[in-house]
Design an enzyme around this catalytic site. Sequence first.
Site, short mmCIF file in Angstrom:
data_model
loop_
_atom_site.label_atom_id
_atom_site.label_comp_id
_atom_site.label_asym_id
_atom_site.label_seq_id
_atom_site.Cartn_x
_atom_site.Cartn_y
_atom_site.Cartn_z
CG LEU A 110 20.23 36.87 85.42
CD1 LEU A 110 20.32 37.05 86.75
CD2 LEU A 110 18.76 37.74 84.96
CB ALA A 111 24.73 32.68 85.63
CG HIS A 112 18.94 32.24 84.10
ND1 HIS A 112 19.57 33.08 83.28
CD2 HIS A 112 18.03 31.50 83.22
CE1 HIS A 112 18.93 33.34 81.99
NE2 HIS A 112 18.15 32.17 82.04
CB ALA A 113 19.26 26.55 85.09
#
Length: 698
Positions: free
Chosen positions: A610-613
């Site tokens: 789950l790619a996120h910032a």
Amino acid sequence: MTKRTDRIIHILLLRPNGMTIHELSENFNVSDRTIRNEINTINSILRRSGLSDIYQNRGFIRLNHAKDDLMKIRELRLSGDDADYYTPKERFVIILFDILTAHQPIFVYQEQDKLRVSKSTIDEDMRMLRKFLSRYALQVMTSVKTGIYIQGSERLIRTMLVDVITQYGDLSRLINLDASYQDTIAQSIQSFMPMSLIKKVRLTYIDKIHEVGVNGNAANDYQLILHSCIWVRRLLMSNQIAAESHDNWQPDEGKIKAYITQTIKKFELEHVAEDEFRYIYFVLNSFNSTFASTTSGWIETQLLTTQLVTYMEEKLELPFSSQEDLYEGLYNHLTSLVYRMHEQIQSYNPLKSIIKSSYADIYQCVFKFMTTYFQEQDITISDDEICYITVYFGTAKMQIERDQELKYRVAVICNYGLATGHLLAAELEHKFNIEVLAVLSMSDIQVLAKLSIDFVIKTIQVDTGQIPSIKLPPIPQESDYLVLKNYLNKNKAAKRAGQINSTNLFDDVLTCVADVYQHIDADLIKSLSVVFKSHHLIVNEKEVQPMLADLLTDDRIQLRKSVSDWKEAIQLAAQPLIEDQVINEQYVHAMLESVVKFGPYIVIGPGLALAHARPEDGAKKLGVSVLTLATPVKFGNKDNDPVSLVFCLSAINNYSHLNVMKAIVRLVADPNKITELSQIDELEAFKQTLFQQELQRK
């Protein structure tokens, strides 16, 4: 007068509204018959002094005496004849603090003489002490030259001291400098942490942070002051910590830093090491729910909150996910809890035993989930922390189950924290025809004049002016509810009809539509909102979160693509969101940097990333995209590599993406589905498999 009779009198003096015999028996862990016998003994003592018996009525007891007679009863307590007798708990505390405060070698035989016990008893006391300290990886050492001393990490010694003082002492009376708090345990604690030290720390806290209890959470203030006192005392004793992980932090300018700096000056602590400054800064901030978390901490808390709410919803069969206040409050609390757990900083809950008994079903579910969650990280979570979480779900449960009958309108003033205040409010609404219009802390008391209420329920003695009020404990017992019931009968308040919950009605309509048409989209939600507003029904849009199927449009799904490494996988997954101006390039850079800095924490399940910032790193709108890989790639997570399914999430706050997170959490629990999705190369088949659990709105 024995210890137990003396303590029963002490408890009754503190409970002017009275209590039940069964409550006392649970307090002392004895039978109701034993307590009845103790009451008979106390009545005999009272009669010999010319005082009337304890009032009794069907198991309910109270000191129904005039003010002057109550003063005589207090004097009776002070004349007890067992001053030289110590319980095992008291001996444990005495020995521990004797060891920690000794200015010269102290030996076991000296403690035996002081406590007036046998050799076998003192040996058992020392075994008890060793067993207790072993929980903190500390050892009791003995030497012919140096006597008894404690060996181990200074950080763990401080953690142990916090636990001992909160478990065995009365923290509220200690921090509030109660001059009458002079029992055996209090005296031992004060030999280590004198009242003069506590007073100076407390005054500095009030000067640099705020008045104790003014923010509505006195228990939180007590913990911060306690940690500060122990830090100061250990530094004055020349006990220093060793540098650890968070010691590279640079404390931000603000109240906490100013408070620490002023404390150092007040106690003339010369040459405080940077490691010590950062240590106490981190500890104090770990109780702050607004504490800025790292990107990795943010997503961990997001997932933990979503998983916990979903788990509790399934176990108790209650729609917790519809409660926005629950999710947002729980998320804020868990933000600081996660930090405390990783750094072995335990929180203190003064209402722990009452919460466990009053909300046993909720407590057991929270206990099972949280202990399992942290066991996987080799971390032990305390009952105190679990009970704080229980309060949030207890409040939500009461709100869900509250009836819509005619109600008295009231305000609640609570100095034990707003979470406890909301729990009390929910309990009152559940048991009585009461509608709580506001839960206030001491600092908000001026708001009362602006509210249309019948009376005030308060947990602290405070003047409410012209508005009638009644004082109750923060978590009332049955005897307290009897007092409130009598109050309501005597004071006929103006009753008003409860209001329609427009948001719940809105959600019910959507559910009916979903049952027939099997799909809910953003346009329908928008149109229905307009209709509700035209009829003056205001919907809290924060509770109406879009689902994964609403956000994951066809152009944001990429199937069976080839990449060379994890960086390219994140960049490719994010591309549709950049093209739709949901995120910018800065957001992509932040996602890559966070993995480099914190490791592959974004790999949250077998084969799933789950790619996120963080929202402030360049998220413009709520959005999500997905990428499947023809050849899985390694992100560096030994448990869940290689990754074949990559989601990219752009979240703009803590609640609007709740349904998206729930869908992803369900995938984490179903590794076979992740494998199935990664092998599909046809768009419609992929959507059908991914969205099959979203055919009706939950």
